[in-house]
Design a protein around this motif. Sequence first.
Motif, PDB file in Angstrom:
ATOM      1  N   SER A  27       0.834  -1.202   0.000  1.00 21.60           N
ATOM      2  CA  SER A  27       0.000   0.000   0.000  1.00 21.60           C
ATOM      3  C   SER A  27       0.869   1.252   0.000  1.00 21.60           C
ATOM      4  N   GLY A  28       1.978   1.219   0.749  1.00 23.64           N
ATOM      5  CA  GLY A  28       2.867   2.368   0.796  1.00 23.64           C
ATOM      6  C   GLY A  28       3.542   2.646  -0.536  1.00 23.64           C
ATOM      7  N   VAL A  29       3.866   1.582  -1.279  1.00 29.44           N
ATOM      8  CA  VAL A  29       4.452   1.767  -2.612  1.00 29.44           C
ATOM      9  C   VAL A  29       3.471   2.485  -3.519  1.00 29.44           C
ATOM     10  N   TYR A  30       2.209   2.036  -3.535  1.00 27.39           N
ATOM     11  CA  TYR A  30       1.195   2.693  -4.346  1.00 27.39           C
ATOM     12  C   TYR A  30       1.003   4.143  -3.914  1.00 27.39           C
ATOM     13  N   THR A  31       0.917   4.335  -2.603  1.00 24.99           N
ATOM     14  CA  THR A  31       0.645   5.662  -2.066  1.00 24.99           C
ATOM     15  C   THR A  31       1.763   6.648  -2.392  1.00 24.99           C
ATOM     16  N   GLY A  32       2.998   6.232  -2.154  1.00 29.90           N
ATOM     17  CA  GLY A  32       4.129   7.115  -2.417  1.00 29.90           C
ATOM     18  C   GLY A  32       4.229   7.488  -3.878  1.00 29.90           C
ATOM     19  N   MET A  87      -1.516   5.753   4.588  1.00 31.94           N
ATOM     20  CA  MET A  87      -1.041   4.508   5.187  1.00 31.94           C
ATOM     21  C   MET A  87      -2.042   3.979   6.213  1.00 31.94           C
ATOM     22  N   LEU A  88      -2.681   4.880   6.935  1.00 32.86           N
ATOM     23  CA  LEU A  88      -3.726   4.466   7.868  1.00 32.86           C
ATOM     24  C   LEU A  88      -4.893   3.839   7.113  1.00 32.86           C
ATOM     25  N   VAL A  89      -5.203   4.386   5.953  1.00 32.09           N
ATOM     26  CA  VAL A  89      -6.250   3.794   5.107  1.00 32.09           C
ATOM     27  C   VAL A  89      -5.869   2.367   4.732  1.00 32.09           C
ATOM     28  N   GLY A  90      -4.617   2.177   4.309  1.00 30.18           N
ATOM     29  CA  GLY A  90      -4.163   0.833   3.974  1.00 30.18           C
ATOM     30  C   GLY A  90      -4.220  -0.106   5.160  1.00 30.18           C
ATOM     31  N   LEU A  91      -3.857   0.386   6.332  1.00 29.67           N
ATOM     32  CA  LEU A  91      -3.899  -0.424   7.545  1.00 29.67           C
ATOM     33  C   LEU A  91      -5.325  -0.856   7.864  1.00 29.67           C
TER      34      LEU A  91
END
Length: 267
Positions: A131-136, A161-165
Amino acid sequence: MVSAMVAARLSPVRVGAVMGRNVGALRSGPAYWLVVVSGFFEPVLYLLSIGVGVGALVGRLEVGGGRVVDYAAFVAPAMLAVSAMSGALAETTFNFFFKMKYAKTFEAILATPVRPVEIAVGELAWALVRSGVYTGAFLVVMVVMGLTGGWWALAAFPAAMLVGLAFGGVGMALSTLMRGWQDFDLLSTGQFALFLFSGTFSPVSDYPAVVEAVVVAMPLFHAVELVRGLAIGQVGWGLVGHAGYLVVMAVAGLAFAARRIQRTLCA
């Protein structure tokens, strides 16, 4: 209380071992990387086609407090939230289910000192990496296109990241209830409905009152509102409520998934 119990039983070393197993699988071939890269482009294409293309017809939108933004700047944070959701769900649904149901990966891991809750946390942490890879990457696109400022992008990143979590925790919990691959059709339908009706492409105030009430109760709405507020610099106490909603999702999903792994594989 649930989070305290979980934390008391966690071993960072064993959680890291679960993540390390996923890293090892990642190195086995390029196919996984192709899947990861392809998942990034979908929200970017929506941003370009609807946010920019349709945005040329829509013009500008009021986002509250008398503030007006370009339509692309309205849609982009929503696509950022969707990107974080999609990355986390991809790992904690299809991949998680395959490892639990068919590959018997978790059964093999439980033969070691690793506990079910550590499997759940390790898998969720790995989903957060994707998720962080997509977000960044998506935030870089937003900054380059001038849809958010650099400082606001830094503020929006932990929110995404909280959304992904949150969605990773719920996705993992749902995966433990799946009976077969056919059940994922329902999950995909629900995910697409959230994508369309969570204030992603139009303000929720445009909906009829009954529909608006349903939308406001949906998790992606809170994700979009949190990320959008930070990305466009519209900060208020309401963002705390949206963040709290997502925290509860994450904790509840993780606790439920850990219990289901315990009951299913350790019975």
